[in-house]
Scaffold this active site. Structure first.
Site, PDB file in Angstrom:
ATOM      1  N   LYS A  68       0.844  -0.970   0.100  1.00  0.00           N
ATOM      2  CA  LYS A  68      -0.006  -0.130  -0.092  1.00  0.00           C
ATOM      3  C   LYS A  68       0.889   1.369   0.151  1.00  0.00           C
ATOM      4  CE  LYS A  68      -4.049  -1.733  -0.014  1.00  0.00           C
ATOM      5  NZ  LYS A  68      -4.934  -2.018   1.441  1.00  0.00           N
ATOM      6  N   ARG A  80      -4.195 -10.631   3.404  1.00  0.00           N
ATOM      7  CA  ARG A  80      -4.311 -10.536   1.843  1.00  0.00           C
ATOM      8  C   ARG A  80      -3.009  -9.830   1.501  1.00  0.00           C
ATOM      9  NH1 ARG A  80      -6.443  -6.796  -1.860  1.00  0.00           N
ATOM     10  NH2 ARG A  80      -7.443  -7.682  -3.463  1.00  0.00           N
TER      11      ARG A  80
END
Length: 559
Positions: free
Chosen positions: A498, A538
């Site tokens: 991210k 994830r």
């Protein structure tokens, strides 16, 4: 001469009073002799000065017709219904289906199904909530299959003994041999009353009535030695107080897990949370699960465009992720990176459904569909997927929760404000941990009301979705607090590659952020007791993250 039954009453009364843990005492005594009534009345007057007054205790000690009379007496309350916690378990046949069948039969109970009909409504039992499910190795008799255990909250107008009879009728209909079955042995279904008549008062719950007869003891007499009873009970109400032990369910569970005086033989088996999947499969949280990301999109931020052109190429990648250690493959056909626009449902289906079908043909790995559209979720499950992963947490498509409830599959409820196009302008929080937790619990409760039981739910705080850098860091730093605030519902965490990792490290290329991803993952694995908590990670780089998690798990298990 005092009868044997009256002696039994006196003994029980003295035992409970002498424990000095009871509240006010309410006893039905019409079946006792006058002399025995006087005996225990004197005992109460002499000893109740030291008894706290926070609970109502009912001693039900009788036989035959007296028992029926007493059962009717203790059923009454304001609206005719009492809150009851029931333990559910199975270790024969299709265990999950057996549990669902039992719940359906309980919920459909009518006055025609019970002997006690006076004053009953048309539905004298209402199933309110479920716990999570746990898998447990057998206790006492160890040469048998593992058990699937849980707990349910019901409201009922039935007395304890009438409810017991209904539970036994259901057990018999599902196939349990009530006459010749082995004690503690295998059974297709097991239904036990944990607490009857639970009362809520000033944010505290009390364990209700005490029943002590030849065929029924309430509270459950061995609950404090059983993880597989206490853990599901804590899912429903960790604060409920035992009427004689005078401890909460959570405290009893803590004592059980921390009792260092027990030998290995005396320790009960641990109860691991499980997530039921279609076709009788279970995802056990006896380890951290790795979800491998497979984006079949042209524009995802890290791997967009790599696998959109060929179904075979996408399936090959999925199989490589499985070989690397993924236990779930998350297939998405719509990018949800900041600023991304909505993709039409037909296009999303064209991208994902063929990959799901092909992967299911060659592998039994758990498959999740990453979508916020109910129609896509339904088509994906019908194509062979097992889990719905909704990045909007049910806020985008009003049909999502009802659709998933009909499909009877797990759902991952993620926190996000707005849409991918607008979310980064919606990062105003006073307390990001508390507010994200509250909003997740609200959606979890909406899902329950729509028909998705707790044991089919996973929550995701939505790292990177409607959060700025500092808010992402706070969510990970205080993930143990967040777990507590969401009642220890299993979490999915998705920090993989991210933007916040890039901002901290200066790494502009998303695919080069895997070391930072591992650190973010490890920071969020533990609960408020310092234990590894039920978690799904994830990630893109399954092999690298799995290696790091294996080391953390090994360290945490070292004694």
């Amino acid at each position: 001469m005092i009868s044997r039954n009256n002696m039994r009453v006196s003994a029980h009364l003295s035992r409970y009073v002498n424990k000095n843990r009871l509240a006010s005492l309410s006893c039905t005594s019409s079946f006792l002799s006058r002399s025995t009534q006087q005996n225990w009345a004197d005992t109460v007057r002499n000893q109740c000065r030291t008894i706290s007054t926070n609970q109502n205790v009912i001693l039900s000690i009788a036989h035959g017709g007296d028992q029926k009379l007493l059962s009717r007496d203790i059923t009454t309350n304001v609206d005719g219904f009492k809150k009851v916690y029931v333990a559910v378990g199975a270790n024969m046949g299709d265990r999950f289906t057996n549990l669902l069948t039992a719940l359906r039969m309980l919920n459909s109970t009518s006055a025609d199904d019970v002997e006690e009909t006076s004053g009953l409504s048309s539905s004298p039992i209402r199933v309110i909530r479920t716990s999570f499910l746990r898998e447990t190795e057998p206790m006492y008799v160890t040469d048998q299959p593992s058990f699937l255990n849980g707990a349910i909250e019901i409201d009922t107008q039935l007395s304890p003994h009438c409810l017991l009879k209904r539970l036994k009728d259901i057990e018999k209909k599902i196939g349990r041999d009530l006459n010749n079955g082995q004690r503690y042995g295998p059974r297709p279904i097991d239904l036990d009353i944990i607490y009857y008549g639970v009362r809520d008062q000033d944010k505290v719950s009390f364990g209700g009535d005490i029943v002590d007869t030849e065929n029924l003891e309430v509270p459950h007499p061995r609950m404090q030695e059983r993880d597989f009873v206490l853990s599901p009970l804590c899912d429903l109400n960790r604060n409920v107080i035992h009427p004689t032990i005078n401890e909460s369910a959570e405290k009893m569970l803590l004592h059980l897990s921390c009792d260092s005086n027990k030998s290995k033989e005396e320790e009960g088996p641990p109860a691991y949370m499980v997530l039921p999947l279609p076709r009788g499969r279970m995802l056990s949280f006896n380890k951290v699960h790795i979800m491998g990301i497979l984006n079949v999109t042209p524009d995802s931020f890290s791997d967009g465009g790599k696998y959109k052109a060929s179904v075979d190429l996408a399936v090959k990648k999925a199989l490589q992720l499985v070989e690397d250690g993924a236990t779930i493959i998350d297939i998405g056909g719509e990018s949800t990176r900041p600023g991304a626009k909505e993709v039409e449902v037909d296009i999303e289906m064209q991208r994902t459904i063929p990959v799901i079908q092909k992967l299911r043909e060659v592998s039994d790995v758990a498959i999740s569909i990453d979508t916020r559209h109910a129609l896509v979720a339904k088509a994906a499950i019908e194509a062979g997927a097992d889990i719905v992963n909704d990045v909007s947490g049910g806020t985008f498509d009003p049909d999502m929760f009802a659709t998933v409830a009909d499909l009877k599959v797990p759902i991952i409820i993620m926190h996000m404000r707005g849409t991918p196009e607008t979310m980064q302008s919606l990062t105003q929080y006073e307390d990001v941990v508390a507010e994200v937790s509250d909003e997740l619990m609200r959606q979890s409760q909406f899902a329950e009301k729509a028909g998705i039981p707790l044991w089919l739910q996973v929550l995701d705080p939505g790292i990177g979705f409607a959060k700025d850098l500092e808010q992402n860091l706070l969510l990970m730093k205080h993930s143990n607090t967040m777990r507590r605030l969401v009642n220890d519902i299993p979490l999915l965490l998705g920090p993989s590659r991210k933007g916040f990792i890039g901002k901290i490290t200066g790494e502009e290329v998303a695919s080069e952020r895997d070391f930072g991803t591992l650190a973010a993952c490890i920071s969020s694995l533990f609960d408020h007791n310092g234990k590894l908590a039920p978690t799904i990670l994830r990630v893109h780089n399954v092999k690298g993250i799995k290696q790091g998690i294996d080391i953390i798990e090994a360290i945490s298990k070292a004694k």
